[in-house]
Scaffold this active site. Structure first.
Site, PDB file in Angstrom:
ATOM      1  N   ASP A   1      -1.568  41.355  34.133  1.00  0.00           N
ATOM      2  CA  ASP A   1      -0.939  40.992  35.393  1.00  0.00           C
ATOM      3  C   ASP A   1      -0.499  42.013  36.314  1.00  0.00           C
ATOM      4  O   ASP A   1      -0.099  41.968  37.441  1.00  0.00           O
ATOM      5  CB  ASP A   1       0.412  40.305  34.929  1.00  0.00           C
TER       6      ASP A   1
ATOM      7  N   ASP B   1      21.675  50.763  42.031  1.00  0.00           N
ATOM      8  CA  ASP B   1      20.732  51.751  41.777  1.00  0.00           C
ATOM      9  C   ASP B   1      19.883  51.417  43.102  1.00  0.00           C
ATOM     10  O   ASP B   1      18.876  52.356  43.184  1.00  0.00           O
ATOM     11  CB  ASP B   1      20.078  51.178  40.635  1.00  0.00           C
ATOM     12  N   GLY B   2      19.650  50.209  43.930  1.00  0.00           N
ATOM     13  CA  GLY B   2      18.664  50.193  44.899  1.00  0.00           C
ATOM     14  C   GLY B   2      19.038  51.132  46.042  1.00  0.00           C
ATOM     15  O   GLY B   2      18.250  51.860  46.639  1.00  0.00           O
TER      16      GLY B   2
ATOM     17  N   ARG C   1      -5.293  35.780  40.260  1.00  0.00           N
ATOM     18  CA  ARG C   1      -6.101  35.971  38.954  1.00  0.00           C
ATOM     19  C   ARG C   1      -5.520  37.305  38.296  1.00  0.00           C
ATOM     20  O   ARG C   1      -4.838  38.097  38.852  1.00  0.00           O
ATOM     21  CB  ARG C   1      -7.508  36.196  39.141  1.00  0.00           C
TER      22      ARG C   1
ATOM     23  N   ASN D   1      11.841  56.077  40.117  1.00  0.00           N
ATOM     24  CA  ASN D   1      11.706  55.256  38.866  1.00  0.00           C
ATOM     25  C   ASN D   1      10.310  55.165  38.365  1.00  0.00           C
ATOM     26  O   ASN D   1       9.886  55.329  37.349  1.00  0.00           O
ATOM     27  CB  ASN D   1      12.172  53.893  39.337  1.00  0.00           C
ATOM     28  N   ASP D   2       9.734  54.300  39.443  1.00  0.00           N
ATOM     29  CA  ASP D   2       8.370  53.622  39.025  1.00  0.00           C
ATOM     30  C   ASP D   2       7.133  53.340  40.410  1.00  0.00           C
ATOM     31  O   ASP D   2       7.597  53.193  41.394  1.00  0.00           O
ATOM     32  CB  ASP D   2       8.378  52.723  37.956  1.00  0.00           C
TER      33      ASP D   2
ATOM     34  N   GLN E   1      10.678  48.706  46.150  1.00  0.00           N
ATOM     35  CA  GLN E   1      11.157  48.698  47.559  1.00  0.00           C
ATOM     36  C   GLN E   1      10.192  48.557  48.761  1.00  0.00           C
ATOM     37  O   GLN E   1      10.276  47.997  49.660  1.00  0.00           O
ATOM     38  CB  GLN E   1      12.425  49.647  47.901  1.00  0.00           C
TER      39      GLN E   1
ATOM     40  N   ARG F   1      -7.051  44.784  31.755  1.00  0.00           N
ATOM     41  CA  ARG F   1      -7.058  43.333  32.302  1.00  0.00           C
ATOM     42  C   ARG F   1      -5.458  42.733  32.018  1.00  0.00           C
ATOM     43  O   ARG F   1      -4.900  42.492  31.047  1.00  0.00           O
ATOM     44  CB  ARG F   1      -8.034  42.284  31.786  1.00  0.00           C
TER      45      ARG F   1
END
Length: 283
Positions: free
Chosen positions: A170, A66-67, A151, A140-141, A240, A168
Site C-alpha cells: 500500500d 506535533d503538527g 491498486r 519525521n518522515d 502535511q 508491492r
C-alpha cells in the site's frame, strides 16, 4: 537568549491566550518577543506560506501539537535556531513540555538550564524525466502511498545504488528516529532513540509478508522508483505537504545537511515520555 519567537496553533483560542500571557511574561523578563500564528497547512500541492523567523532569532517556542511543531521545523530550514514545544495537542512526542508546567519549565530554560539535542532530518527529492521537480526537508518522515481505491503500489528500491527489493504494498514510510514514533510506529516499525543517526524503511501492508522494516545508517542514499503502471499515488512529507506521483517517478532520500536543534529541559527524560505517551507499565 534575547530574541524569542512564539508560534502558536492557528485557530485555537486557548493557544492565542497562552501566547499573549507568555509574551507578557517574557517581556517582563527583559526579552524581545515576537508572537504569531503558525502558517495554515497548505493544500496538498500548494506553495508553502511559512512563519516569519527574523535572522536574529535566538529560539522558537511552539505552542500547539506535533503538527504545529513540524510546520515550524520547515520554517527553520537549515538555520541553527533551537526550538522547544509546549503541548496543546494530543500525543505530543515533539511538543514535550506540558501545558500545566510550561512557565516553570521555560523559566528553567531561559535561565540557561537546558540541553540541545540535534535531531536528524531527511532531504527528499522528486525526479521526473531527468529533472528535480520537488524538494523538501522533513523531520519525521516521507511517505509514498496509494489512494483509497488504487491498486497496490509497485516500486523498485535501492540503497546506495545497490538493489534492495521490489516492494508491492500500500506504500512505504522512510522515517527518521524522531519520526519513528509517528506513522512508522502505527505501521509496525521500530521505535528508535531520537538522537540516533539512522533511517527506517517500513513497508505499509506489504503484499509479501517477509518484507519487514529495516534500519539503515544515516549515510544511506535511498532511491524509490515507481513502475510504469502507477496510478493515484502520492508523496507526502511530514504528513502535511507533497506531490502527486506519475509512473516511473524517482524519489531520492538522504540525510539533510543540517539537523534540527531541539531544546531539552533537564527534567524531561525520553523514556518518561515513552511511558507516558504510550501508557507503558500502567496495568
Amino acid at each position: 537568549m534575547k530574541r524569542i519567537v512564539l508560534i502558536y496553533k492557528r485557530g485555537r483560542s486557548d493557544a492565542a491566550s497562552l501566547a499573549r500571557r507568555m509574551k507578557q511574561w517574557m517581556e517582563g523578563l527583559g526579552l524581545d518577543v515576537m508572537s504569531q500564528q503558525n502558517s495554515a497547512i497548505p493544500d496538498f500541492q500548494a506553495e508553502i506560506d511559512e512563519p516569519e523567523l527574523p535572522a536574529d532569532t535566538d529560539a522558537v517556542v511552539v505552542l500547539g501539537g506535533d503538527g504545529t511543531f513540524l510546520s515550524v521545523a520547515r520554517a527553520v530550514r537549515d538555520r541553527p535556531i533551537p526550538v522547544v514545544g509546549v503541548n496543546l495537542g494530543g500525543l505530543g512526542f515533539l511538543t514535550e513540555i506540558a501545558h500545566e508546567s510550561c512557565f516553570s519549565e521555560l523559566g528553567e530554560i531561559l535561565e540557561g538550564r537546558y540541553e540541545i539535542e540535534e535531531r536528524m532530518r531527511l532531504q527528499v527529492s522528486l525526479w521526473r524525466e531527468g529533472r528535480e521537480v520537488f524538494s523538501q526537508t522533513v523531520l519525521n518522515d516521507a511517505v509514498v502511498n496509494k489512494g483509497a481505491l488504487a491498486r497496490i503500489v509497485n516500486f523498485h528500491t535501492s540503497i546506495d545504488g545497490r538493489y534492495l527489493t521490489h516492494y508491492r504494498a500500500d506504500g512505504i514510510i522512510v522515517a527518521t528516529p524522531t519520526g519513528s514514533t509517528a506513522y512508522n510506529l502505527s505501521a509496525g516499525g521500530p521505535i528508535v532513540y531520537p538522537t540516533a543517526w539512522d533511517v527506517i524503511v517500513t513497508p505499509i501492508c506489504s503484499f509479501t509478508l517477509t518484507n519487514r522494516p529495516i534500519i539503515l545508517p544515516g549515510s544511506a542514499r535511498i532511491e524509490l522508483t515507481l513502475d510504469d503502471k502507477a496510478q493515484d499515488v502520492a508523496l507526502t512529507c511530514d504528513g502535511q505537504i507533497g506531490r502527486k506521483l506519475l509512473p516511473q517517478d524517482r524519489i531520492l532520500i538522504t540525510a539533510a545537511p543540517a539537523p534540527l536543534r531541539l531544546i531539552k529541559s533537564p527534567s524531561m527524560d525520553y523514556f518518561d515520555i515513552l511511558r507516558t505517551k504510550l501508557k507503558w507499565g500502567t496495568n
